[in-house]
Design a protein around this motif. Structure first.
Motif, short mmCIF file in Angstrom:
data_model
loop_
_atom_site.label_atom_id
_atom_site.label_comp_id
_atom_site.label_asym_id
_atom_site.label_seq_id
_atom_site.Cartn_x
_atom_site.Cartn_y
_atom_site.Cartn_z
N VAL A 34 3.58 5.19 -6.99
CA VAL A 34 2.72 5.00 -8.15
C VAL A 34 1.94 6.27 -8.45
CG1 VAL A 34 0.80 3.67 -9.08
CG2 VAL A 34 2.54 2.53 -7.72
N MET A 35 1.44 6.92 -7.40
CA MET A 35 0.69 8.16 -7.60
C MET A 35 1.56 9.27 -8.18
SD MET A 35 -2.42 7.45 -6.70
CE MET A 35 -2.13 5.83 -7.41
N LEU A 36 2.81 9.33 -7.76
CA LEU A 36 3.73 10.31 -8.34
C LEU A 36 3.95 10.03 -9.83
CD1 LEU A 36 6.43 10.74 -5.54
CD2 LEU A 36 4.72 12.41 -6.25
N ALA A 37 4.06 8.75 -10.17
CA ALA A 37 4.24 8.39 -11.58
C ALA A 37 3.00 8.75 -12.40
CB ALA A 37 4.54 6.90 -11.70
N ILE A 38 1.82 8.55 -11.81
CA ILE A 38 0.58 8.87 -12.52
C ILE A 38 0.46 10.37 -12.76
CG2 ILE A 38 -1.94 8.89 -12.25
CD1 ILE A 38 -1.73 6.20 -10.91
N SER A 39 1.01 11.18 -11.86
CA SER A 39 0.89 12.64 -12.00
C SER A 39 1.80 13.19 -13.10
CB SER A 39 1.25 13.31 -10.67
OG SER A 39 2.64 13.17 -10.39
N MET A 40 2.78 12.45 -13.55
CA MET A 40 3.74 12.96 -14.53
C MET A 40 3.08 13.42 -15.84
SD MET A 40 6.95 10.34 -13.93
CE MET A 40 7.76 10.88 -15.45
N TYR A 84 0.82 -1.22 0.00
CA TYR A 84 0.00 0.00 0.00
C TYR A 84 0.86 1.28 0.00
CZ TYR A 84 -3.85 3.17 1.04
OH TYR A 84 -4.75 4.19 0.97
N PRO A 85 1.88 1.41 0.85
CA PRO A 85 2.70 2.62 0.79
C PRO A 85 3.42 2.82 -0.54
CG PRO A 85 3.03 1.50 2.88
CD PRO A 85 2.26 0.56 2.00
N VAL A 86 3.68 1.72 -1.26
CA VAL A 86 4.30 1.85 -2.58
C VAL A 86 3.38 2.62 -3.52
CG1 VAL A 86 5.25 0.53 -4.53
CG2 VAL A 86 5.55 -0.30 -2.20
N GLY A 87 2.09 2.66 -3.18
CA GLY A 87 1.15 3.44 -3.96
C GLY A 87 1.52 4.91 -4.02
N VAL A 88 2.27 5.39 -3.04
CA VAL A 88 2.74 6.77 -3.07
C VAL A 88 3.60 7.01 -4.30
CG1 VAL A 88 4.25 8.42 -1.90
CG2 VAL A 88 2.58 7.11 -0.58
N VAL A 126 1.09 -2.33 -10.28
CA VAL A 126 1.64 -2.60 -11.61
C VAL A 126 0.70 -2.09 -12.69
CG1 VAL A 126 2.33 -4.42 -13.22
CG2 VAL A 126 2.96 -4.58 -10.81
N PHE A 127 -0.59 -2.29 -12.51
CA PHE A 127 -1.58 -1.82 -13.48
C PHE A 127 -1.54 -0.30 -13.61
CE2 PHE A 127 -5.85 -0.18 -14.34
CZ PHE A 127 -6.10 -0.77 -15.57
N MET A 128 -1.50 0.39 -12.46
CA MET A 128 -1.46 1.86 -12.50
C MET A 128 -0.16 2.37 -13.10
SD MET A 128 -4.18 3.38 -11.55
CE MET A 128 -5.74 3.13 -10.71
N LEU A 129 0.94 1.70 -12.82
CA LEU A 129 2.22 2.10 -13.42
C LEU A 129 2.18 1.93 -14.94
CD1 LEU A 129 4.97 0.76 -10.99
CD2 LEU A 129 4.47 3.14 -11.56
N GLY A 130 1.57 0.83 -15.40
CA GLY A 130 1.43 0.62 -16.84
C GLY A 130 0.57 1.69 -17.48
N ALA A 131 -0.54 2.04 -16.81
CA ALA A 131 -1.41 3.09 -17.33
C ALA A 131 -0.70 4.43 -17.36
CB ALA A 131 -2.68 3.17 -16.48
N SER A 132 0.10 4.70 -16.34
CA SER A 132 0.87 5.94 -16.30
C SER A 132 1.88 6.00 -17.43
CB SER A 132 1.57 6.07 -14.95
OG SER A 132 2.45 7.18 -14.94
N ALA A 133 2.60 4.90 -17.66
CA ALA A 133 3.59 4.86 -18.74
C ALA A 133 2.93 5.07 -20.11
CB ALA A 133 4.34 3.54 -18.71
N LEU A 134 1.76 4.46 -20.28
CA LEU A 134 1.03 4.62 -21.54
C LEU A 134 0.58 6.06 -21.74
CD1 LEU A 134 -0.15 3.18 -24.02
CD2 LEU A 134 -2.23 2.75 -22.67
N ALA A 135 0.06 6.67 -20.66
CA ALA A 135 -0.39 8.06 -20.76
C ALA A 135 0.79 9.00 -21.01
CB ALA A 135 -1.12 8.46 -19.48
N LEU A 136 1.90 8.73 -20.36
CA LEU A 136 3.09 9.57 -20.56
C LEU A 136 3.60 9.45 -22.00
CD1 LEU A 136 5.02 11.47 -19.08
CD2 LEU A 136 6.42 9.47 -18.50
N TRP A 137 3.58 8.24 -22.53
CA TRP A 137 3.99 8.04 -23.92
C TRP A 137 3.07 8.80 -24.86
CZ3 TRP A 137 1.23 5.72 -27.90
CH2 TRP A 137 1.94 5.48 -29.09
#
Length: 378
Positions: A303-309, A297-301, A362-373
């Motif tokens: 992940v959230m930073l990655a999603i904000s990029m 759960y704390p790793v979600g922090v 992992v799912f949120m990180l993948g979505a973040s990478a896709l959105a950033l791309w």
């Protein structure tokens, strides 16, 4: 870039603190309102209501940390984008990898803070909250079942005989875990036959010695021989004792679990209880699922930073800050829902709990990478 990284870190940390305070204050207000019906009952005054509300704040802060980090990071990214600071930085050669590197320092600070909240501050506050409640309402010392708390115990007698016990304890004191209410012990031999029942008015635990049952009544059942026609082969033996020592693998820490929801326990306590359940051959799937959920759960922090990029790459014409904050809230709710969903799926589908707990991140990180791309290629 060092000056920019320091300013970026400062903005994210201050924004996170501000958002977290606002969210906690909102939940604390509703929590205090919810206790108004109890004020005036069993010496439950307004000061107690404020104290109990305050003791829930570390747990609230732990639960809201990923959402607060996401909103703060989205706000910071959007503000830098709206003032064209990101445009200048990109023109100066800042790549997404460099941006991710700038997020490492605030990410680690927030990650450690979240772990401290979840493993130290929140469990301590919840235990103290239970003590306050039990001081005002003695019925809270039991786990919530009408018959009290039940626990299984597998141990050995001094002569090496394995004993299987089912122990019922009527009440467990939150203020003093070394003392309990009435005990009922049902003891079975290796053949699964009832061999002894012990009833006691109370129990006290002495470190290094174990449990001592006070004012105990011990009933010993004879071992029947099936080859004999007369089933009544030996009389029952009943003995009383002012103090009866009881060797047991059950400790006050294990009994303390009876008073706390698994989600509000520290990982160390969860690990000890899981080991106990495995030792007595009981199902521990739910507790394992909660353990790994708390681990990730704390790793979600991060992940959230990655999603904000990706929000930093959206210019002002892509929507105002309010719209981006709204999207951040939806993403945070989705992440929280996924965590709960996969936590239950882990227990229901008998899937590896560590793997299921990692799936939302992992799912949120993948979505973040896709959105950033996508925003980078626009």
């Amino acid at each position: 870039m060092k000056v920019i990284a320091r300013q970026f870190t400062k903005d994210i940390l201050l924004s996170t603190l501000f958002v977290l305070i606002v969210l906690i204050a909102l939940f604390a207000f509703f929590g205090l309102i919810g206790q108004m019906d109890e004020v005036g009952r069993n010496e439950y005054d307004l000061a107690t209501a404020f104290l109990l509300t305050g003791l829930t704040l570390p747990q609230r802060a732990y639960e809201l940390s990923p959402l607060a980090v996401l909103l703060a990071a989205v706000y910071t990214m959007s503000r830098w984008a709206s003032t064209s600071e990101f445009t200048v930085l990109r023109a100066a050669g800042m790549s997404p990898v460099r941006l991710a590197a700038m997020l490492v320092v605030p990410g680690l600070v927030l990650l450690v803070s979240t772990y401290v909240l979840g493993e130290v501050a929140a469990p301590w506050a919840m235990r103290y909250s239970t003590e306050v409640r039990s001081a005002n309402d003695p019925t809270l010392t039991a786990r919530g079942y009408n018959s009290g708390a039940w626990v299984r115990d597998l141990t050995k007698t001094p002569d090496g005989t394995e004993v299987d016990r089912f122990i019922n304890i009527s009440s467990i004191s939150a203020a003093n875990r070394l003392e309990t209410g009435a005990w009922r012990v049902f003891e079975f031999n290796d053949a699964g036959k009832l061999s002894r029942i012990v009833r006691a008015e109370s129990g006290i635990f002495t470190p290094g010695k174990g449990w001592t049952l006070r004012n105990a009544v011990e009933t010993i059942y004879p071992k029947l021989d099936r080859d004999k026609e007369n089933p009544q082969q030996a009389p029952l033996v009943r003995r009383t004792a002012a103090e009866l020592p009881l060797a047991s693998t059950v400790t006050p820490e294990i009994l303390g679990v009876m008073m706390t929801k698994p989600e509000r326990m520290a990982m160390l306590d969860l690990s000890s209880y899981i080991a106990h359940l495995d030792r007595v051959n009981q199902v521990s799937d739910h507790y394992r699922s909660v353990f790994w959920s708390k681990a990730f759960y704390p790793v979600g922090v991060l992940v959230m930073l990655a999603i904000s990029m990706p929000f930093g790459y959206l210019n002002a014409r892509s929507g105002g800050v309010a719209i981006k904050i709204f999207l951040g809230v939806l993403i945070g709710i989705a992440f929280y829902a996924l965590n709960n969903l996969f936590s239950y799926l882990s227990a229901a589908a008998s899937a590896p709990p560590a793997l299921m707990a990692a799936v939302p991140s992992v799912f949120m990180l993948g979505a973040s990478a896709l959105a950033l791309w996508w925003v980078e290629r626009r």
